[in-house]
Design an enzyme around this catalytic site. Structure first.
Site, PDB file in Angstrom:
ATOM      1  CE  LYS A  49     -21.170 -17.596  95.608  1.00 33.81           C
ATOM      2  NZ  LYS A  49     -21.004 -16.371  97.370  1.00 33.81           N
ATOM      3  CD  GLN A  93     -22.347 -13.668  98.456  1.00 29.61           C
ATOM      4  OE1 GLN A  93     -22.743 -14.517  97.499  1.00 29.61           O
ATOM      5  NE2 GLN A  93     -21.524 -12.575  98.491  1.00 29.61           N
ATOM      6  CG  ASP A 116     -18.242 -19.578 102.419  1.00 29.73           C
ATOM      7  OD1 ASP A 116     -17.207 -21.049 102.559  1.00 29.73           O
ATOM      8  OD2 ASP A 116     -18.576 -18.749 102.327  1.00 29.73           O
TER       9      ASP A 116
END
Ligand code: NDP
Length: 279
Positions: A49, A93, A116
């Protein structure tokens, strides 16, 4: 022989588009990635990322917290990131260590920084067709279909997997594109038979090479979301590629299919989040 849907090439195109938009408009865009603990796979994802951010001209801010971090400590970091105007997107994460309340962490993220779509309200928005910040993996799959000119309308779409971050939003995005969608899971009876009816088959199960040739209709579009290790510890998907590929018209490989597209969509959502926060 199937056409291999090259997620690496497509994600590079998308990242170049994002970089151009950021550059042309002199935007300052920032993504915070929070890693709790030392999970080796997560460390690799975070590294990827960071590289994506560099390629797109997005500032990346990495926060690595110790394995024994409490929910309260994580929430306090999220509060700081929410208040920081340099940060446009926040990604926690996963997986998180067991002591952390994942729902509390997700719900604490400012909805406009939830890149997300982990928050319940953003999941709900996807359901009603509001895609301001769609879940990255399903959005990446739709982008592959769109850019390859693969139409969804009227097609039988079968999604294997019903997780909140992949299976369910995937089904919704296909439905909104007028697919006739079936969602399967571990209790589904006659799974192979249902999958064989699919014009578009999306596997998001988490079981190496589970979808064999027996599950694939001739001429199908096969999308493999899975990221697994096989018995030899080699990276593989949920689809048995060697068996499915000769039957399919289109297929995504693992690695190099949905994975890089998920990452490209994270960059796209971060840019979208910046624009939403500025408007
Ligand atoms: P989850 O474990 O949350 O969900 C797996 C789903 O598969 C569940 O709905 C489960 O059913 C279903 N399932 C499990 N076994 C079977 C079976 N034998 N038959 C039918 N269905 C079954 O996983 P995720 O959705 O988070 O991820 C799925 C895969 O995608 C993983 O390999 C993950 O690593 C990968 N992934 C890849 C990404 C990418 O960018 N390419 C991003 C995110 C995930 P039930 O609900 O009944 O338990």
């Amino acid at each position: 022989m199937a056409k291999i849907l090259d997620g690496n090439a497509l994600s590079t195109t998308i990242k170049n588009e994002i970089k151009a938009e950021i550059g042309q408009n002199h935007l300052q865009v920032g993504l915070a990635v929070v890693l709790v603990g030392q999970d080796p796979a997560s460390q690799i994802y975070v590294k990827h990322k960071k590289k994506d951010c560099e390629e797109c001209g997005v500032m990346s801010y990495e926060h690595v917290l110790p394995e024994d971090t409490s929910t309260e400590e994580l929430l306090s970091l999220i509060d700081r990131l929410n208040a920081d105007s340099k940060i446009n997107g926040i990604l926690i994460q996963q997986p998180l260590p067991g002591q952390i309340d994942l729902t509390a962490a997700n719900e604490r993220i400012n909805p406009l920084k939830d890149v997300d779509a982990f928050r319940a309200d953003n999941v709900g928005r996807i359901t009603i067709g509001d895609y301001r910040l769609p879940s990255c993996t399903p959005a990446g799959v739709m982008e592959i279909l769109r850019r390859e000119g693969i139409s969804v309308a009227g097609k039988n779409c079968v999604v294997v997997g019903r997780s909140n971050i992949v299976g369910k939003p995937m089904a919704m995005l296909l439905l909104h594109e007028h697919g006739t969608v079936t969602i399967c899971h571990s209790r589904t009876a006659d799974l192979a038979e249902i999958c064989r009816r699919a014009d578009i088959l999306v596997a998001a199960i988490g079981k190496p090479n589970f979808i064999t040739g027996d599950f694939v209709k001739k001429g199908a579009v096969v999308i493999d979301v899975g990221i697994n290790r096989d018995v030899n510890h080699k990276l593989c998907g949920d689809v048995n590629f060697a068996e499915a590929e000769p039957l399919a018209d289109y297929i995504t490989p693992v690695p190099g299919g949905v994975g890089p597209m998920t990452r490209a969509m994270l960059m796209k959502n971060t840019l979208t989040a910046k624009k939403l926060q500025d408007s």
